[in-house]
Design a protein around this motif. Structure first.
Motif, PDB file in Angstrom:
ATOM      1  N   PRO A 169       0.830  -1.208   0.000  1.00  0.00           N
ATOM      2  CA  PRO A 169       0.000   0.000   0.000  1.00  0.00           C
ATOM      3  C   PRO A 169       0.870   1.265   0.000  1.00  0.00           C
ATOM      4  CG  PRO A 169      -0.726  -1.564   1.681  1.00  0.00           C
ATOM      5  CD  PRO A 169       0.604  -2.050   1.185  1.00  0.00           C
ATOM      6  N   ALA A 170       0.292   2.353  -0.499  1.00  0.00           N
ATOM      7  CA  ALA A 170       0.923   3.677  -0.480  1.00  0.00           C
ATOM      8  C   ALA A 170       2.336   3.644  -1.065  1.00  0.00           C
ATOM      9  CB  ALA A 170       0.940   4.233   0.952  1.00  0.00           C
ATOM     10  N   THR A 171       2.481   2.939  -2.188  1.00  0.00           N
ATOM     11  CA  THR A 171       3.790   2.783  -2.824  1.00  0.00           C
ATOM     12  C   THR A 171       3.679   3.061  -4.313  1.00  0.00           C
ATOM     13  OG1 THR A 171       4.392   1.082  -1.201  1.00  0.00           O
ATOM     14  CG2 THR A 171       5.720   1.200  -3.210  1.00  0.00           C
ATOM     15  N   THR A 172       4.673   3.740  -4.863  1.00  0.00           N
ATOM     16  CA  THR A 172       4.708   4.018  -6.297  1.00  0.00           C
ATOM     17  C   THR A 172       5.514   2.940  -7.014  1.00  0.00           C
ATOM     18  OG1 THR A 172       4.523   6.403  -5.966  1.00  0.00           O
ATOM     19  CG2 THR A 172       5.399   5.661  -8.082  1.00  0.00           C
ATOM     20  N   TYR A 173       4.938   2.405  -8.075  1.00  0.00           N
ATOM     21  CA  TYR A 173       5.579   1.348  -8.848  1.00  0.00           C
ATOM     22  C   TYR A 173       5.755   1.796 -10.294  1.00  0.00           C
ATOM     23  CZ  TYR A 173       4.690  -1.844  -4.956  1.00  0.00           C
ATOM     24  OH  TYR A 173       4.684  -2.448  -3.725  1.00  0.00           O
ATOM     25  N   VAL A 174       6.790   1.254 -10.939  1.00  0.00           N
ATOM     26  CA  VAL A 174       7.081   1.546 -12.347  1.00  0.00           C
ATOM     27  C   VAL A 174       6.883   0.272 -13.154  1.00  0.00           C
ATOM     28  CG1 VAL A 174       8.828   2.302 -14.008  1.00  0.00           C
ATOM     29  CG2 VAL A 174       8.722   3.339 -11.719  1.00  0.00           C
ATOM     30  N   PHE A 175       6.127   0.371 -14.264  1.00  0.00           N
ATOM     31  CA  PHE A 175       5.835  -0.797 -15.094  1.00  0.00           C
ATOM     32  C   PHE A 175       6.250  -0.543 -16.538  1.00  0.00           C
ATOM     33  CE2 PHE A 175       2.807  -0.842 -11.613  1.00  0.00           C
ATOM     34  CZ  PHE A 175       2.895  -2.155 -11.165  1.00  0.00           C
ATOM     35  N   THR A 176       6.683  -1.612 -17.204  1.00  0.00           N
ATOM     36  CA  THR A 176       6.919  -1.609 -18.641  1.00  0.00           C
ATOM     37  C   THR A 176       6.380  -2.916 -19.214  1.00  0.00           C
ATOM     38  OG1 THR A 176       9.140  -2.515 -18.317  1.00  0.00           O
ATOM     39  CG2 THR A 176       8.964  -0.124 -18.618  1.00  0.00           C
ATOM     40  N   VAL A 177       6.170  -2.936 -20.536  1.00  0.00           N
ATOM     41  CA  VAL A 177       5.658  -4.129 -21.227  1.00  0.00           C
ATOM     42  C   VAL A 177       6.527  -4.386 -22.451  1.00  0.00           C
ATOM     43  CG1 VAL A 177       3.651  -5.205 -22.315  1.00  0.00           C
ATOM     44  CG2 VAL A 177       3.324  -3.544 -20.462  1.00  0.00           C
ATOM     45  N   ARG A 178       6.798  -5.683 -22.721  1.00  0.00           N
ATOM     46  CA  ARG A 178       7.547  -6.074 -23.911  1.00  0.00           C
ATOM     47  C   ARG A 178       6.761  -7.136 -24.673  1.00  0.00           C
ATOM     48  NH1 ARG A 178      13.742  -7.254 -22.279  1.00  0.00           N
ATOM     49  NH2 ARG A 178      14.009  -6.953 -24.541  1.00  0.00           N
ATOM     50  N   ALA A 179       6.830  -7.084 -25.996  1.00  0.00           N
ATOM     51  CA  ALA A 179       6.178  -8.086 -26.841  1.00  0.00           C
ATOM     52  C   ALA A 179       7.174  -9.181 -27.207  1.00  0.00           C
ATOM     53  CB  ALA A 179       5.638  -7.437 -28.111  1.00  0.00           C
ATOM     54  N   ARG A 180       6.678 -10.402 -27.354  1.00  0.00           N
ATOM     55  CA  ARG A 180       7.506 -11.548 -27.753  1.00  0.00           C
ATOM     56  C   ARG A 180       6.906 -12.164 -29.007  1.00  0.00           C
ATOM     57  NH1 ARG A 180       6.425 -14.329 -23.796  1.00  0.00           N
ATOM     58  NH2 ARG A 180       4.969 -15.753 -24.814  1.00  0.00           N
ATOM     59  N   ASP A 181       7.758 -12.549 -29.970  1.00  0.00           N
ATOM     60  CA  ASP A 181       7.235 -13.115 -31.213  1.00  0.00           C
ATOM     61  C   ASP A 181       7.358 -14.630 -31.227  1.00  0.00           C
ATOM     62  OD1 ASP A 181       9.860 -13.734 -31.906  1.00  0.00           O
ATOM     63  OD2 ASP A 181      10.048 -12.147 -33.397  1.00  0.00           O
TER      64      ASP A 181
END
Length: 334
Positions: free
Chosen positions: A99-111
């Motif tokens: 709770p009460a935490t900032t998170y960083v997200f990214t996404v990658r595609a796979r073929d």
């Protein structure tokens, strides 16, 4: 430009596409000049929305194949892979967060060859503070209404649920499958990626910071239109405007519009001039959600009249409806 050989005029247009505000690029969508296959591109339209004090809802747009077919996506929290999903899925709920935490997200595609594309831009989400000893779920959202928006989309709206600590998010279900999530301050959504001539049932549930989930509201059933989209305004850019401006002895067509509110972020548009596509514009950074602007070269001759309209590439990889068509004349006042 898609499917139209570049002309001298279109080559000039391509060179001038860099005028667009923010990180917008023009592309012709052709194959790799070397004839080789490339890894998938970076997913666009990535968003992250806190679903509760311990979960975040991450969404992204479908990635078109660069070489072999895209077979899946990997979701990262910082440098850690937290989810892996098949190509048909463009959203995940990342749970077991603090709770009460900032998170960083990214996404990658796979073929299909196992190659990973580059990561998407980073998006951040902050989970709300946890509510102590909260075991009471929100009330069910009320007055759910829905209507088909052409052949591939549906508009849903509902009245706000009540909760003693506050609603953090709403989960949308197609049958028993969760398909979307929006913030607790929203009471409407446009669901895309549907099939023509198909009957669907939708429900909505509210979620609070303690991850208590409300009972579903009433079921709304609807049937999408057969065949072509039929001009569904829910997926069309709204309040579309077009004017001309002169600069350095040349004329430019200046466009502005409000992006459609759909389940995801629109990062690409096709511009049509006089009935034919002239360019696609792609937002490489954060795409505008309130009002977007763009301008492109229209020649050096005054008094030339053009018809212009645009359409969005929706997050599910299908084209949305066209905006209204506007007529502009180079050199005209206004």
């Amino acid at each position: 430009m898609r499917g139209v050989p570049p002309t001298a005029s279109s080559r000039r247009l391509l060179a001038l596409c860099a005028v667009v505000l923010l990180a917008v690029s023009c592309r012709w969508g052709g194959p790799d000049d070397t004839g080789g296959e490339r890894p998938p591109g970076a997913p666009t339209g990535v968003t992250a929305q806190a679903g509760s004090a311990t979960s975040v809802h991450v969404m992204w747009n479908r990635v078109a194949p660069a070489g072999s077919e895209v077979t899946g996506y990997e979701v990262y929290r910082g440098d850690t892979k937290v989810k892996e999903v098949p190509a048909a899925t463009h959203m995940v709920d990342v749970s077991r967060l603090r709770p009460a935490t900032t998170y960083v997200f990214t996404v990658r595609a796979r073929d299909a060859d196992g190659r990973l594309g580059p990561p998407s831009r980073e998006v951040r989400a902050t989970t709300p503070a946890a509510a102590r000893a909260d075991t009471r779920p929100p009330t069910a959202p009320g007055a759910l209404e829905g209507r088909a928006a052409g052949s591939r989309a549906a508009q849903l709206s509902w009245s706000a649920a009540r909760d003693d600590r506050g609603v953090v998010s709403y989960d949308l279900y197609q049958g028993r499958t969760k398909i979307h999530s929006v913030g607790g301050n929203q009471t409407a959504a446009v669901v895309t990626g549907l099939r023509p001539g198909t009957r669907y049932s939708f429900t909505v549930r509210a979620r609070d910071a303690a991850d208590n989930l409300s009972p579903p509201g009433r079921v709304v059933r609807l049937t999408t239109a057969d065949g072509a989209d039929g001009g569904a305004t829910a997926t069309a850019p709204a309040d579309f405007r077009a004017t001309t401006r002169s600069s350095g002895g040349a004329y430019y067509i200046v466009l502005s519009w409000v992006p459609p509110r759909v389940d995801g972020t629109v990062t690409e548009y096709e511009v049509r001039l006089d009935g034919r596509p002239v360019t696609s514009l792609v937002y490489g950074g954060e795409a505008p959600r309130d009002r977007a602007t763009y301008r492109f070269y229209a020649g050096e001759e005054a008094g030339v009249t053009h018809r212009v309209r645009i359409r969005p590439l929706l997050p599910d990889g299908t084209w949305g409806a066209f905006s209204a068509e506007r007529t502009v004349t180079t050199g005209a006042a206004g």
